[in-house]
Design a protein around this motif. Structure first.
Motif, short mmCIF file in Angstrom:
data_model
loop_
_atom_site.label_atom_id
_atom_site.label_comp_id
_atom_site.label_asym_id
_atom_site.label_seq_id
_atom_site.Cartn_x
_atom_site.Cartn_y
_atom_site.Cartn_z
N ALA A 141 0.81 -1.22 0.00
CA ALA A 141 0.00 0.00 0.00
C ALA A 141 0.84 1.28 0.00
N GLU A 142 2.10 1.17 0.38
CA GLU A 142 3.07 2.27 0.29
C GLU A 142 4.45 1.65 0.16
N CYS A 143 5.23 2.17 -0.75
CA CYS A 143 6.64 1.81 -0.82
C CYS A 143 7.36 2.94 -1.53
N GLY A 144 8.41 3.43 -0.92
CA GLY A 144 9.14 4.54 -1.52
C GLY A 144 10.39 4.82 -0.73
N ILE A 145 11.09 5.84 -1.13
CA ILE A 145 12.33 6.20 -0.46
C ILE A 145 12.42 7.72 -0.37
N GLY A 146 12.82 8.20 0.79
CA GLY A 146 12.97 9.63 0.99
C GLY A 146 14.41 10.07 0.74
N THR A 147 14.56 11.16 0.02
CA THR A 147 15.86 11.76 -0.20
C THR A 147 15.78 13.23 0.19
N TRP A 148 16.92 13.83 0.41
CA TRP A 148 16.92 15.25 0.76
C TRP A 148 16.57 16.07 -0.49
N THR A 149 15.61 16.93 -0.35
CA THR A 149 15.13 17.73 -1.49
C THR A 149 16.26 18.52 -2.13
N ALA A 150 17.13 19.10 -1.31
CA ALA A 150 18.20 19.94 -1.84
C ALA A 150 19.18 19.14 -2.70
N GLN A 151 19.34 17.85 -2.40
CA GLN A 151 20.28 17.03 -3.16
C GLN A 151 19.66 16.46 -4.43
N ASP A 152 18.32 16.33 -4.43
CA ASP A 152 17.59 15.87 -5.62
C ASP A 152 18.18 14.56 -6.15
N ASP A 153 18.44 13.61 -5.24
CA ASP A 153 19.10 12.34 -5.60
C ASP A 153 18.07 11.33 -6.09
N ASP A 154 17.61 11.50 -7.32
CA ASP A 154 16.61 10.58 -7.84
C ASP A 154 17.22 9.28 -8.35
N ASP A 155 18.53 9.27 -8.60
CA ASP A 155 19.17 8.02 -9.01
C ASP A 155 18.98 6.95 -7.95
N LEU A 156 19.06 7.36 -6.70
CA LEU A 156 18.84 6.42 -5.60
C LEU A 156 17.41 5.89 -5.63
N ARG A 157 16.45 6.77 -5.90
CA ARG A 157 15.05 6.35 -5.98
C ARG A 157 14.85 5.37 -7.13
N CYS A 158 15.47 5.64 -8.25
CA CYS A 158 15.36 4.73 -9.40
C CYS A 158 15.85 3.33 -9.03
N ARG A 159 17.01 3.26 -8.40
CA ARG A 159 17.57 1.95 -8.05
C ARG A 159 16.70 1.24 -7.02
N TYR A 160 16.25 1.99 -6.04
CA TYR A 160 15.44 1.40 -4.97
C TYR A 160 14.11 0.89 -5.53
N LEU A 161 13.48 1.68 -6.40
CA LEU A 161 12.21 1.28 -6.98
C LEU A 161 12.38 0.03 -7.85
N GLU A 162 13.43 -0.01 -8.65
CA GLU A 162 13.71 -1.20 -9.45
C GLU A 162 13.86 -2.42 -8.56
N ASP A 163 14.61 -2.28 -7.47
CA ASP A 163 14.84 -3.41 -6.56
C ASP A 163 13.53 -3.87 -5.92
N CYS A 164 12.73 -2.93 -5.45
CA CYS A 164 11.48 -3.30 -4.78
C CYS A 164 10.50 -3.96 -5.73
N LEU A 165 10.44 -3.48 -6.97
CA LEU A 165 9.53 -4.07 -7.94
C LEU A 165 10.02 -5.45 -8.38
N GLU A 166 11.31 -5.62 -8.48
CA GLU A 166 11.85 -6.94 -8.80
C GLU A 166 11.54 -7.93 -7.68
N ILE A 167 11.65 -7.47 -6.44
CA ILE A 167 11.31 -8.32 -5.28
C ILE A 167 9.84 -8.68 -5.31
#
Length: 414
Positions: free
Chosen positions: A332-358
């Motif tokens: 019902a919820e799955c995501g990852i928080g990053t610091w807005t100022a850093q705008d690190d969406d690469d981490l979100r991409c990797r994490y989302l790929e991993d969670c969906l593969e799982i």
């Protein structure tokens, strides 16, 4: 029967959000008072969803994310006891209508961390049995009648354990208590309120889904002091009983067993809810002093102070399938928080790929997973962190991040 990307036909691809985080705190809510007291940053108008909802929902649909969970904020709908705000009613009906026109199925939540001030303060909130059985039940009935024709499904109370823990144990949200006994009482009351909402809403045509905040719980201690091992293990077992046992036993056996409270037999709880939903963000390490620590030990932590760990999602899915066999599951919820100022969406991409593969792997292994809701669609207000933390696939200026394309590829199979 599965699609080419390994997910069942009819799998629910979605996003989740709350009214307060996307539209700001209602002026007569307990969270607005919390902001006024300087206990949290100002939420203002949230991320602008209150104005941009039609285009936001269309953007979600274009990504293949055709389910969306939002909250119908009680403090906005009934700011004063017994007096409904018709403008708020029409506003929510406009949002729900826009979702239908965009091809987005809405799951409605009735309580996502904030309450009307009159209910929380004057009536005693969920912990007061009369307030819960009278005002809450009346509100649930009214919401069902007022919005049921536009709602696809119900997710009544968001994360009873997390809400109770944050409000009565760590004191990070209203009412800001740090009292173990009050926490146990609050958790029991909120679980009963969630059950009451299910009981009242189940008579409609819409499916019902739980939302429980889940995480694997592990003991953590200093390797050079073995004396810490057993206290850490004992504390981890106790926390696990709260996070998992307090509600799973109720849904399986009809026994509400909140640690520190007498067991309550509620036979009707057994088998309740059509779908078992949960949110997942991290695993939790518990120290010998009962402190919450990142797990795995030494991993990088995010804005929440804990370590995102995709593998923990697999642990949760397998345990749910074991504890509640033959019950369909929704992430019902799955995501990852990053610091807005850093705008690190690469981490979100990797994490989302991993969670969906799982998730896909769990389905291949026979676990009945029916949906995956990303938290969140558009960056929003993150409670005590204000706008410093980002969870969205889309920025507040409505530009899509690379992670939005990751979600699109998985949701559409293209």
């Amino acid at each position: 029967m599965t699609t080419t990307n390994g997910f069942p036909d009819g799998f629910m691809w979605g996003t989740g959000a709350s009214s307060l985080q996307t539209e700001g705190a209602p002026p007569l809510s307990d969270w607005y008072a919390w902001e006024e007291a300087g206990r949290a940053p100002r939420s203002g108008a949230g991320n602008g969803f209150g104005v941009e909802y039609a285009s936001d929902l269309s953007q979600f649909a274009d990504l293949g994310l055709t389910h969306h969970r939002l909250s119908l904020d009680w403090a906005r709908l009934e700011p004063r006891q017994g007096r409904h705000d018709q403008e708020a009613v029409e506003h929510y009906r406009a949002i729900l209508t826009a979702a239908r026109e965009a091809g987005v199925s809405v799951w409605a939540c009735l309580h996502h961390f904030d309450l009307p001030g009159w209910f929380a303060d004057d009536e005693g909130g969920f912990r007061d049995e009369r307030a819960r059985s009278l005002h809450w039940a009346r509100h649930v009935d009214w919401v069902g009648e007022t919005f049921g024709d536009l709602v696809h499904g119900w997710k009544p109370v968001n994360e009873p354990v997390a809400y109770s823990m944050l409000g009565w144990l760590t004191g990070r949200i209203p009412p800001g208590r740090q009292d173990v006994d009050a926490f146990a009482e609050a958790l029991e009351a909120v679980l009963l309120a969630n059950h009451e909402a299910w009981r009242l809403l189940r008579s409609g045509d819409q499916p019902t889904c739980t939302i429980h905040s889940l995480m694997p719980v592990y003991p953590v201690w200093s390797e050079d002091d073995d004396r810490q091992a057993e206290p850490a293990r004992a504390n981890a077992r106790m926390v696990d009983d709260v996070v998992w046992g307090s509600w799973i036993r109720a849904l399986r056996d009809g026994v509400l067993a909140v640690p520190g409270r007498p067991e309550i037999e509620v036979p009707e709880m057994a088998g309740s809810f059509d779908l078992i939903g949960f949110s997942y963000y991290y695993a939790l390490g518990i120290g010998p002093d009962l402190s919450f620590r990142p797990y795995p030990t030494g991993a990088d932590v995010g804005p929440l102070g804990l370590a995102p760990w995709a593998e923990g999602l697999r642990v949760c899915l397998e345990r749910l399938a074991e504890e509640l066999p033959d019950r369909p599951i929704v992430v019902a919820e799955c995501g990852i928080g990053t610091w807005t100022a850093q705008d690190d969406d690469d981490l979100r991409c990797r994490y989302l790929e991993d969670c969906l593969e799982i998730t896909r792997g769990a389905i291949a292994d026979g676990i009945d997973v029916r949906g995956f809701f990303h938290w969140t669609g558009v960056d929003n207000y993150e409670w005590n962190l204000g706008y410093d933390a980002a969870f969205g696939l889309i920025r507040r200026d409505r530009t899509a991040k690379p992670s939005a394309d990751v979600a699109r590829r998985w949701a559409t199979g293209t």
